[in-house]
Scaffold this motif. Structure first.
Motif, mmCIF file in Angstrom:
data_model
loop_
_atom_site.group_PDB
_atom_site.id
_atom_site.type_symbol
_atom_site.label_atom_id
_atom_site.label_comp_id
_atom_site.label_asym_id
_atom_site.label_seq_id
_atom_site.Cartn_x
_atom_site.Cartn_y
_atom_site.Cartn_z
ATOM 1 N N HIS A 197 0.854 -1.188 0.000
ATOM 2 C CA HIS A 197 0.000 0.000 0.000
ATOM 3 C C HIS A 197 0.887 1.234 0.000
ATOM 4 O O HIS A 197 1.545 1.541 0.990
ATOM 5 N N HIS A 242 3.728 0.759 2.972
ATOM 6 C CA HIS A 242 3.688 -0.303 3.977
ATOM 7 C C HIS A 242 2.988 -1.516 3.379
ATOM 8 O O HIS A 242 2.542 -1.479 2.231
ATOM 9 N N ASP A 279 -0.046 -4.372 4.193
ATOM 10 C CA ASP A 279 -1.180 -4.708 5.041
ATOM 11 C C ASP A 279 -1.353 -6.213 5.043
ATOM 12 O O ASP A 279 -1.592 -6.828 3.999
#
Ligand code: MN
Length: 204
Positions: free
Chosen positions: A40, A46, A48
């Motif tokens: 993401h 990052h 998820d």
């Protein structure tokens, strides 16, 4: 029940503006429970990590993504449960919306619960029970990420829980692999983040 569990998820999003699923459709019909790791590219990049549990996707944001090295513990911040159909979501969340940025299905597959029953003859604790207790053990069968992983809560409760995502020391452990850098593209479509973004812009 999953309706209530998605209240936080829905409250953060405007579905007339975001292409993300609203979760009106009920969970998957496939017999095996699934996990997904979505890359993401939001305000900061990052990963998820989401595990199917009780008809929703229990979720953690992992800033560095998963490691295949048991010595590399990765910080994982608990986030709101997501609807089951998010498991296939790849696209662009428009600017101004919650989580704005590009989402890629970086890895996905079935998983199984590794927890053992506490007493002989008893049922092993469900993944939901383990999340509640702050210790989850699962076996992942993705294309990039496989084998045993533990999630351990280290701090907080509710919205700001901090956990660690840890590769268990098994035959899939490999300190030399670094799949987040050597296998950066979508396992669903083979696209890079840039390609996902460009495809979306073309559609507009
Ligand atoms: Mn995210």
């Amino acid at each position: 029940m999953s309706g209530d569990r998605l209240r936080t998820y829905r409250g953060k999003r405007a579905f007339d503006r975001s292409p993300e699923p609203s979760g009106e459709r009920r969970g998957s019909s496939s017999s095996r429970e699934r996990f997904v790791i979505q890359k993401h590219d939001a305000s900061s990049l990052h990963y998820d990590f989401r595990l199917e549990s009780d008809g929703v996707l229990a979720s953690w944001a992992v800033p560095k993504g998963p490691s295949t090295d048991p010595r590399e513990k990765r910080l994982a911040i608990r986030t709101e449960d997501h609807p089951m159909d998010y498991v296939d979501f790849e696209g662009v969340i428009p600017e101004g919306g919650y989580g704005a940025g590009t989402v890629m299905v970086w890895d996905t597959g079935p998983y199984r619960n590794l927890a053992e029953a506490e007493e002989e003859g008893a049922e092993p604790p469900s993944v939901a029970d383990q999340i509640e207790k702050g210790r989850v053990k699962v076996w992942l069968e993705g294309e990039k990420i496989a084998g045993g992983y533990a999630l351990v809560r280290t701090r907080g409760s509710g919205d700001d829980e901090q956990w660690l995502l840890i590769k268990m020391d098994d035959e899939e452990a490999d300190a030399r692999r670094n799949p987040t850098s050597t296998e950066p593209d979508s396992v669903k479509t083979g696209r890079t983040l840039d390609e996902i973004r460009a495809d979306e812009e073309e559609e507009d």
